[in-house]
Design a protein around this motif. Structure first.
Motif, PDB file in Angstrom:
ATOM      1  N   SER A   1       0.828  -1.221   0.000  1.00 26.17           N
ATOM      2  CA  SER A   1       0.000   0.000   0.000  1.00 26.17           C
ATOM      3  C   SER A   1       0.858   1.265   0.000  1.00 26.17           C
ATOM      4  O   SER A   1       0.683   2.175   0.815  1.00 26.17           O
ATOM      5  N   ILE A   2       1.797   1.309  -0.921  1.00 27.20           N
ATOM      6  CA  ILE A   2       2.677   2.468  -1.034  1.00 27.20           C
ATOM      7  C   ILE A   2       1.895   3.655  -1.588  1.00 27.20           C
ATOM      8  O   ILE A   2       1.141   3.522  -2.548  1.00 27.20           O
ATOM      9  N   ASP A   3       2.084   4.802  -0.980  1.00 28.63           N
ATOM     10  CA  ASP A   3       1.404   6.017  -1.430  1.00 28.63           C
ATOM     11  C   ASP A   3       2.399   6.868  -2.216  1.00 28.63           C
ATOM     12  O   ASP A   3       3.257   7.531  -1.647  1.00 28.63           O
ATOM     13  N   VAL A   4       2.283   6.819  -3.543  1.00 29.21           N
ATOM     14  CA  VAL A   4       3.169   7.592  -4.413  1.00 29.21           C
ATOM     15  C   VAL A   4       2.546   8.965  -4.643  1.00 29.21           C
ATOM     16  O   VAL A   4       1.427   9.074  -5.143  1.00 29.21           O
ATOM     17  N   ASP A   5       3.275  10.001  -4.273  1.00 31.09           N
ATOM     18  CA  ASP A   5       2.728  11.368  -4.288  1.00 31.09           C
ATOM     19  C   ASP A   5       2.208  11.799  -5.652  1.00 31.09           C
ATOM     20  O   ASP A   5       1.162  12.440  -5.752  1.00 31.09           O
ATOM     21  N   TRP A   6       2.949  11.457  -6.712  1.00 25.26           N
ATOM     22  CA  TRP A   6       2.575  11.980  -8.028  1.00 25.26           C
ATOM     23  C   TRP A   6       1.463  11.191  -8.697  1.00 25.26           C
ATOM     24  O   TRP A   6       0.963  11.573  -9.749  1.00 25.26           O
ATOM     25  N   ILE A   7       1.051  10.079  -8.073  1.00 26.45           N
ATOM     26  CA  ILE A   7      -0.045   9.285  -8.634  1.00 26.45           C
ATOM     27  C   ILE A   7      -1.345   9.668  -7.927  1.00 26.45           C
ATOM     28  O   ILE A   7      -1.583   9.275  -6.784  1.00 26.45           O
ATOM     29  N   ASP A   8      -2.178  10.440  -8.604  1.00 25.45           N
ATOM     30  CA  ASP A   8      -3.445  10.881  -8.021  1.00 25.45           C
ATOM     31  C   ASP A   8      -4.580   9.896  -8.292  1.00 25.45           C
ATOM     32  O   ASP A   8      -5.641   9.991  -7.696  1.00 25.45           O
ATOM     33  N   PHE A   9      -4.351   8.965  -9.214  1.00 20.85           N
ATOM     34  CA  PHE A   9      -5.380   7.990  -9.558  1.00 20.85           C
ATOM     35  C   PHE A   9      -5.114   6.673  -8.822  1.00 20.85           C
ATOM     36  O   PHE A   9      -4.205   6.595  -7.989  1.00 20.85           O
ATOM     37  N   GLU A  10      -5.910   5.655  -9.119  1.00 21.20           N
ATOM     38  CA  GLU A  10      -5.801   4.363  -8.435  1.00 21.20           C
ATOM     39  C   GLU A  10      -4.475   3.688  -8.775  1.00 21.20           C
ATOM     40  O   GLU A  10      -4.313   3.105  -9.842  1.00 21.20           O
ATOM     41  N   GLN A  11      -3.511   3.756  -7.850  1.00 24.66           N
ATOM     42  CA  GLN A  11      -2.166   3.290  -8.150  1.00 24.66           C
ATOM     43  C   GLN A  11      -2.059   1.769  -8.225  1.00 24.66           C
ATOM     44  O   GLN A  11      -1.224   1.239  -8.962  1.00 24.66           O
ATOM     45  N   ASN A  12      -2.909   1.052  -7.504  1.00 25.02           N
ATOM     46  CA  ASN A  12      -2.845  -0.408  -7.580  1.00 25.02           C
ATOM     47  C   ASN A  12      -3.219  -0.918  -8.971  1.00 25.02           C
ATOM     48  O   ASN A  12      -2.689  -1.930  -9.434  1.00 25.02           O
ATOM     49  N   LEU A  13      -4.137  -0.216  -9.639  1.00 28.78           N
ATOM     50  CA  LEU A  13      -4.471  -0.577 -11.012  1.00 28.78           C
ATOM     51  C   LEU A  13      -3.283  -0.312 -11.931  1.00 28.78           C
ATOM     52  O   LEU A  13      -3.031  -1.067 -12.871  1.00 28.78           O
ATOM     53  N   LEU A  14      -2.551   0.761 -11.653  1.00 31.65           N
ATOM     54  CA  LEU A  14      -1.349   1.053 -12.440  1.00 31.65           C
ATOM     55  C   LEU A  14      -0.296  -0.024 -12.215  1.00 31.65           C
ATOM     56  O   LEU A  14       0.326  -0.498 -13.169  1.00 31.65           O
ATOM     57  N   PHE A  15      -0.094  -0.418 -10.954  1.00 35.24           N
ATOM     58  CA  PHE A  15       0.884  -1.465 -10.654  1.00 35.24           C
ATOM     59  C   PHE A  15       0.510  -2.773 -11.347  1.00 35.24           C
ATOM     60  O   PHE A  15       1.366  -3.483 -11.876  1.00 35.24           O
ATOM     61  N   MET A  16      -0.780  -3.087 -11.338  1.00 33.22           N
ATOM     62  CA  MET A  16      -1.238  -4.311 -11.995  1.00 33.22           C
ATOM     63  C   MET A  16      -1.003  -4.231 -13.498  1.00 33.22           C
ATOM     64  O   MET A  16      -0.531  -5.192 -14.120  1.00 33.22           O
ATOM     65  N   LEU A  17      -1.322  -3.084 -14.075  1.00 36.15           N
ATOM     66  CA  LEU A  17      -1.131  -2.898 -15.509  1.00 36.15           C
ATOM     67  C   LEU A  17       0.341  -3.044 -15.882  1.00 36.15           C
ATOM     68  O   LEU A  17       0.685  -3.734 -16.848  1.00 36.15           O
ATOM     69  N   VAL A  18       1.200  -2.413 -15.111  1.00 41.54           N
ATOM     70  CA  VAL A  18       2.643  -2.493 -15.381  1.00 41.54           C
ATOM     71  C   VAL A  18       3.146  -3.923 -15.214  1.00 41.54           C
ATOM     72  O   VAL A  18       4.045  -4.362 -15.939  1.00 41.54           O
ATOM     73  N   SER A  19       2.557  -4.652 -14.290  1.00 42.96           N
ATOM     74  CA  SER A  19       2.966  -6.050 -14.106  1.00 42.96           C
ATOM     75  C   SER A  19       2.641  -6.879 -15.345  1.00 42.96           C
ATOM     76  O   SER A  19       3.410  -7.770 -15.721  1.00 42.96           O
ATOM     77  N   PHE A  20       1.514  -6.585 -16.000  1.00 40.59           N
ATOM     78  CA  PHE A  20       1.166  -7.293 -17.232  1.00 40.59           C
ATOM     79  C   PHE A  20       2.264  -7.111 -18.282  1.00 40.59           C
ATOM     80  O   PHE A  20       2.712  -8.072 -18.906  1.00 40.59           O
ATOM     81  N   GLY A  21       2.671  -5.869 -18.480  1.00 40.75           N
ATOM     82  CA  GLY A  21       3.684  -5.588 -19.490  1.00 40.75           C
ATOM     83  C   GLY A  21       5.047  -6.144 -19.132  1.00 40.75           C
ATOM     84  O   GLY A  21       5.752  -6.705 -19.980  1.00 40.75           O
ATOM     85  N   THR A  22       5.425  -6.003 -17.860  1.00 33.50           N
ATOM     86  CA  THR A  22       6.749  -6.452 -17.418  1.00 33.50           C
ATOM     87  C   THR A  22       6.898  -7.963 -17.516  1.00 33.50           C
ATOM     88  O   THR A  22       7.891  -8.476 -18.051  1.00 33.50           O
ATOM     89  N   THR A  23       5.920  -8.684 -17.002  1.00 30.86           N
ATOM     90  CA  THR A  23       6.021 -10.147 -16.984  1.00 30.86           C
ATOM     91  C   THR A  23       5.895 -10.745 -18.387  1.00 30.86           C
ATOM     92  O   THR A  23       6.622 -11.676 -18.738  1.00 30.86           O
ATOM     93  N   THR A  24       4.991 -10.190 -19.187  1.00 30.51           N
ATOM     94  CA  THR A  24       4.833 -10.700 -20.552  1.00 30.51           C
ATOM     95  C   THR A  24       6.048 -10.348 -21.397  1.00 30.51           C
ATOM     96  O   THR A  24       6.495 -11.155 -22.220  1.00 30.51           O
ATOM     97  N   GLY A  25       6.591  -9.159 -21.185  1.00 35.05           N
ATOM     98  CA  GLY A  25       7.817  -8.788 -21.890  1.00 35.05           C
ATOM     99  C   GLY A  25       8.953  -9.744 -21.559  1.00 35.05           C
ATOM    100  O   GLY A  25       9.710 -10.169 -22.437  1.00 35.05           O
ATOM    101  N   LEU A  26       9.068 -10.096 -20.287  1.00 34.65           N
ATOM    102  CA  LEU A  26      10.102 -11.041 -19.860  1.00 34.65           C
ATOM    103  C   LEU A  26       9.884 -12.410 -20.500  1.00 34.65           C
ATOM    104  O   LEU A  26      10.840 -13.055 -20.966  1.00 34.65           O
ATOM    105  N   ALA A  27       8.636 -12.856 -20.539  1.00 32.14           N
ATOM    106  CA  ALA A  27       8.318 -14.155 -21.140  1.00 32.14           C
ATOM    107  C   ALA A  27       8.650 -14.168 -22.629  1.00 32.14           C
ATOM    108  O   ALA A  27       9.163 -15.164 -23.152  1.00 32.14           O
ATOM    109  N   ILE A  28       8.376 -13.062 -23.312  1.00 32.18           N
ATOM    110  CA  ILE A  28       8.712 -12.955 -24.737  1.00 32.18           C
ATOM    111  C   ILE A  28      10.219 -13.098 -24.932  1.00 32.18           C
ATOM    112  O   ILE A  28      10.688 -13.800 -25.831  1.00 32.18           O
ATOM    113  N   GLY A  29      10.984 -12.435 -24.076  1.00 36.77           N
ATOM    114  CA  GLY A  29      12.437 -12.501 -24.179  1.00 36.77           C
ATOM    115  C   GLY A  29      12.983 -13.892 -23.939  1.00 36.77           C
ATOM    116  O   GLY A  29      13.828 -14.386 -24.697  1.00 36.77           O
TER     117      GLY A  29
END
Length: 200
Positions: free
Chosen positions: A159-187
């Motif tokens: 539950s990290i509170d990032v100052d510059w993220i005014d929107f739902e940050q957990n959704l952002l973290f989840m979204l970034v996880s999709f790209g990061t993990t799939t990118g790694l799998a592609i590699g």
């Protein structure tokens, strides 16, 4: 490309996935402030996927629509499946451990979040992996994406509170996880194919 280069290729593809989805997710998050927080996933999934695959030179014109559809289906199917199973796990933990009767207290536990995100990333990875490499890649993408998502599950649990993220940050973290993990799998999958081709 040489094998020596390909040894570092998974790190490159992972970084591309992370940055692509972070940029797109941040823009989508800002838009969500004016519309709805669901826009983070609704816009972030297809656009992030297209950007990542374009940078990795894996986006053919005839696959653009398929990428959009599969990224949305995979992302939302993963999100819902992970959420449901995570909630069930919360209930199971609460039942097995009576001291955790308070649902909010159980939700704070790290394991349900890790499990939920692992399932979500695995399902998304399966959709993208199948599109790029066919059925043979399904188990590989599911495994790599599930394992690689663990740090993001921990991040969401903190539950990290990032100052510059005014929107739902957990959704952002989840979204970034999709790209990061799939990118790694592609590699890793590309590296594996390269090694097999050289041996053959």
């Amino acid at each position: 490309m040489s094998i020596d280069y390909y040894k570092f290729y998974p790190l490159f593809t992972m970084f591309v996935g992370l940055i692509s989805f972070l940029i797109v997710g941040t823009v989508a998050g800002l838009i969500s402030l004016e519309i709805n927080e669901g826009m983070i996933l609704l816009l972030g999934l297809p656009i992030g996927s297209l950007l990542m695959l374009f940078i990795l030179s894996k986006l053919d014109r005839d696959k653009i629509l398929a990428v959009i559809i599969r990224s949305l289906l995979g992302g939302f199917a993963g999100f819902l499946s992970g959420f449901i199973i995570g909630e069930l796990l919360v209930e199971v933990i609460g039942f097995i451990i009576p001291s955790l009767k308070n649902l909010e207290q159980v939700k704070a536990q790290i394991v349900p979040n890790i499990v939920a995100l692992s399932i979500a990333d695995a399902i998304y990875g399966i959709f993208i992996g199948h599109l790029l490499y066919g059925r043979k890649s399904i188990k590989f993408f599911a495994l790599i994406c599930a394992i690689a998502s663990i740090p993001f599950g921990i991040l969401v649990s903190m539950s990290i509170d990032v100052d510059w993220i005014d929107f739902e940050q957990n959704l952002l973290f989840m979204l970034v996880s999709f790209g990061t993990t799939t990118g790694l799998a592609i590699g890793f999958y590309s590296l594996l194919k390269r090694v097999k081709a050289n041996k053959g």
